[in-house]
Design an enzyme around this catalytic site. Structure first.
Site, PDB file in Angstrom:
ATOM      1  N   ARG A 120      17.457 -27.692   0.026  1.00  0.00           N
ATOM      2  CA  ARG A 120      17.294 -26.704  -1.033  1.00  0.00           C
ATOM      3  C   ARG A 120      15.958 -25.972  -0.978  1.00  0.00           C
ATOM      4  O   ARG A 120      15.732 -25.038  -1.754  1.00  0.00           O
ATOM      5  CB  ARG A 120      17.414 -27.394  -2.405  1.00  0.00           C
ATOM      6  CG  ARG A 120      18.803 -27.832  -2.775  1.00  0.00           C
ATOM      7  CD  ARG A 120      19.686 -26.653  -3.145  1.00  0.00           C
ATOM      8  NE  ARG A 120      19.194 -25.966  -4.332  1.00  0.00           N
ATOM      9  CZ  ARG A 120      19.570 -26.278  -5.578  1.00  0.00           C
ATOM     10  NH1 ARG A 120      20.402 -27.293  -5.798  1.00  0.00           N
ATOM     11  NH2 ARG A 120      19.103 -25.590  -6.600  1.00  0.00           N
ATOM     12  N   HIS A 169      10.359 -40.163  11.558  1.00  0.00           N
ATOM     13  CA  HIS A 169      10.811 -39.763  12.888  1.00  0.00           C
ATOM     14  C   HIS A 169      10.882 -38.238  12.920  1.00  0.00           C
ATOM     15  O   HIS A 169      11.952 -37.651  12.735  1.00  0.00           O
ATOM     16  CB  HIS A 169      12.175 -40.375  13.199  1.00  0.00           C
ATOM     17  CG  HIS A 169      12.612 -40.206  14.615  1.00  0.00           C
ATOM     18  ND1 HIS A 169      13.331 -41.160  15.294  1.00  0.00           N
ATOM     19  CD2 HIS A 169      12.454 -39.185  15.503  1.00  0.00           C
ATOM     20  CE1 HIS A 169      13.600 -40.739  16.516  1.00  0.00           C
ATOM     21  NE2 HIS A 169      13.067 -39.535  16.666  1.00  0.00           N
ATOM     22  N   HIS A 216      14.241 -32.712   9.174  1.00  0.00           N
ATOM     23  CA  HIS A 216      13.948 -33.642   8.077  1.00  0.00           C
ATOM     24  C   HIS A 216      12.425 -33.774   7.950  1.00  0.00           C
ATOM     25  O   HIS A 216      11.801 -32.923   7.350  1.00  0.00           O
ATOM     26  CB  HIS A 216      14.664 -34.982   8.242  1.00  0.00           C
ATOM     27  CG  HIS A 216      14.849 -35.459   9.647  1.00  0.00           C
ATOM     28  ND1 HIS A 216      13.799 -35.740  10.480  1.00  0.00           N
ATOM     29  CD2 HIS A 216      15.985 -35.710  10.356  1.00  0.00           C
ATOM     30  CE1 HIS A 216      14.268 -36.154  11.650  1.00  0.00           C
ATOM     31  NE2 HIS A 216      15.583 -36.148  11.611  1.00  0.00           N
ATOM     32  N   GLU A 234       7.891 -42.633  14.873  1.00  0.00           N
ATOM     33  CA  GLU A 234       8.750 -42.806  16.040  1.00  0.00           C
ATOM     34  C   GLU A 234       9.248 -41.448  16.519  1.00  0.00           C
ATOM     35  O   GLU A 234       9.354 -40.495  15.749  1.00  0.00           O
ATOM     36  CB  GLU A 234       9.926 -43.728  15.713  1.00  0.00           C
ATOM     37  CG  GLU A 234      10.824 -43.271  14.597  1.00  0.00           C
ATOM     38  CD  GLU A 234      11.939 -44.269  14.308  1.00  0.00           C
ATOM     39  OE1 GLU A 234      11.732 -45.481  14.509  1.00  0.00           O
ATOM     40  OE2 GLU A 234      13.043 -43.824  13.904  1.00  0.00           O
ATOM     41  N   HIS A 266      18.300 -49.625  13.477  1.00  0.00           N
ATOM     42  CA  HIS A 266      19.444 -48.724  13.579  1.00  0.00           C
ATOM     43  C   HIS A 266      20.694 -49.391  13.005  1.00  0.00           C
ATOM     44  O   HIS A 266      21.211 -50.362  13.563  1.00  0.00           O
ATOM     45  CB  HIS A 266      19.718 -48.248  15.010  1.00  0.00           C
ATOM     46  CG  HIS A 266      20.423 -46.907  15.029  1.00  0.00           C
ATOM     47  ND1 HIS A 266      19.734 -45.719  15.084  1.00  0.00           N
ATOM     48  CD2 HIS A 266      21.718 -46.582  14.933  1.00  0.00           C
ATOM     49  CE1 HIS A 266      20.596 -44.705  15.070  1.00  0.00           C
ATOM     50  NE2 HIS A 266      21.805 -45.208  14.966  1.00  0.00           N
ATOM     51  N   ASP A 267      21.134 -48.857  11.884  1.00  0.00           N
ATOM     52  CA  ASP A 267      22.371 -49.277  11.204  1.00  0.00           C
ATOM     53  C   ASP A 267      22.313 -50.689  10.630  1.00  0.00           C
ATOM     54  O   ASP A 267      23.351 -51.260  10.288  1.00  0.00           O
ATOM     55  CB  ASP A 267      23.584 -49.127  12.119  1.00  0.00           C
ATOM     56  CG  ASP A 267      23.957 -47.667  12.353  1.00  0.00           C
ATOM     57  OD1 ASP A 267      23.435 -46.806  11.621  1.00  0.00           O
ATOM     58  OD2 ASP A 267      24.754 -47.390  13.271  1.00  0.00           O
ATOM     59  N   HIS A 282      18.644 -44.898   6.745  1.00  0.00           N
ATOM     60  CA  HIS A 282      19.892 -44.307   6.256  1.00  0.00           C
ATOM     61  C   HIS A 282      20.614 -45.215   5.269  1.00  0.00           C
ATOM     62  O   HIS A 282      20.965 -44.802   4.150  1.00  0.00           O
ATOM     63  CB  HIS A 282      20.808 -43.976   7.444  1.00  0.00           C
ATOM     64  CG  HIS A 282      22.089 -43.314   7.050  1.00  0.00           C
ATOM     65  ND1 HIS A 282      22.157 -41.986   6.683  1.00  0.00           N
ATOM     66  CD2 HIS A 282      23.353 -43.798   6.942  1.00  0.00           C
ATOM     67  CE1 HIS A 282      23.401 -41.682   6.378  1.00  0.00           C
ATOM     68  NE2 HIS A 282      24.145 -42.768   6.522  1.00  0.00           N
TER      69      HIS A 282
END
Length: 238
Positions: free
Chosen positions: A18, A43, A50, A70, A190-191, A214
């Protein structure tokens, strides 16, 4: 005790969708520290979709916990890290158009390059972690490059966890044992999420740090940011 570093990239994604400064990435990172996280990860990517380079500079001025930057060590990234001088830099071989990190380094084929980059960061007193797949040869290769740590790329573990946690974690245990033999400290990321984190740490309790973004930010939509940070810390202590 495994430390929790929270990746705040997704907070920046919402802001960037936005324009303006809502949500405020710097304030959110400070809140995450106050809520009990042990560090903040960012990152930045070349397209600034981002976290932006200016965010990294602003965060460095106010963070009180460990700061981990990173990314792919392209020239502009190297310059940024040398300027900001974080606690840790994690080298990730992601392509400029990658949605998210999707592979670890081939530390054997890229030994000369990674050795040179690592030496530059060491000159500034920055701890270097190299992002690798759970393969003993790649872990040993990171040690040959002069790295202080490896970060195991845990996407495959997360993907296979539901079918068989034991089978999913097996290659990571082997890679983690190789890291210990090589005298390397150990990160993972990661995940990883509230469902699979405790099992992973239970099998590899000498993991120094996990980097989670995330899943944690998604969980915060339901549980609230403060509660979610503490939920993840409880998984690490389980």
């Amino acid at each position: 005790m495994t430390k929790l570093s929270v990746n705040v990239n997704k907070i920046a994604v919402i802001r960037n969708s936005r324009g303006g400064n809502m949500p405020d990435v710097v304030r959110a990172a400070q809140d995450i520290e106050r809520f009990g996280a042990d560090g903040i990860t960012v990152h930045p990517r070349p397209d600034a979709r981002h976290i932006r380079y200016d965010d990294v500079r602003a965060l460095k001025r106010v963070l009180t916990t460990e700061f981990n930057i990173e990314g792919n060590p392209i020239p502009s990234f190297i310059d940024l890290v040398l300027e900001v001088c974080p606690t840790q830099v994690t080298l990730v071989p992601d392509a400029p158009d990658a949605i998210t990190s999707n592979a670890g380094w081939n530390t054997v084929a890229n030994r000369d390059f990674l050795t040179g980059v690592t030496a530059r960061f060491h000159e500034r007193g920055i701890r270097v972690s190299i992002f690798v797949d759970p393969v003993a040869e790649m872990v040993a290769g990171a040690r040959a490059c002069g790295a202080d740590r490896v970060e195991l790329y845990t996407e495959a573990y997360a993907r296979e966890y539901a079918a068989s946690p034991e089978r999913a974690v097996a290659p990571y245990v082997a890679a983690a044992e190789e890291a210990r033999r090589q005298g390397l400290d150990l990160n993972a990321g990661h995940d990883l999420n509230l469902e699979n984190l405790a099992y992973y740490i239970g099998r590899i309790p000498w993991t120094d740090e996990v980097s989670i973004g995330h899943a944690l930010i998604c969980d915060a939509l339901y549980y609230g940011l403060e509660n979610t940070v503490q939920l993840y810390q409880r998984q690490l202590k389980h």
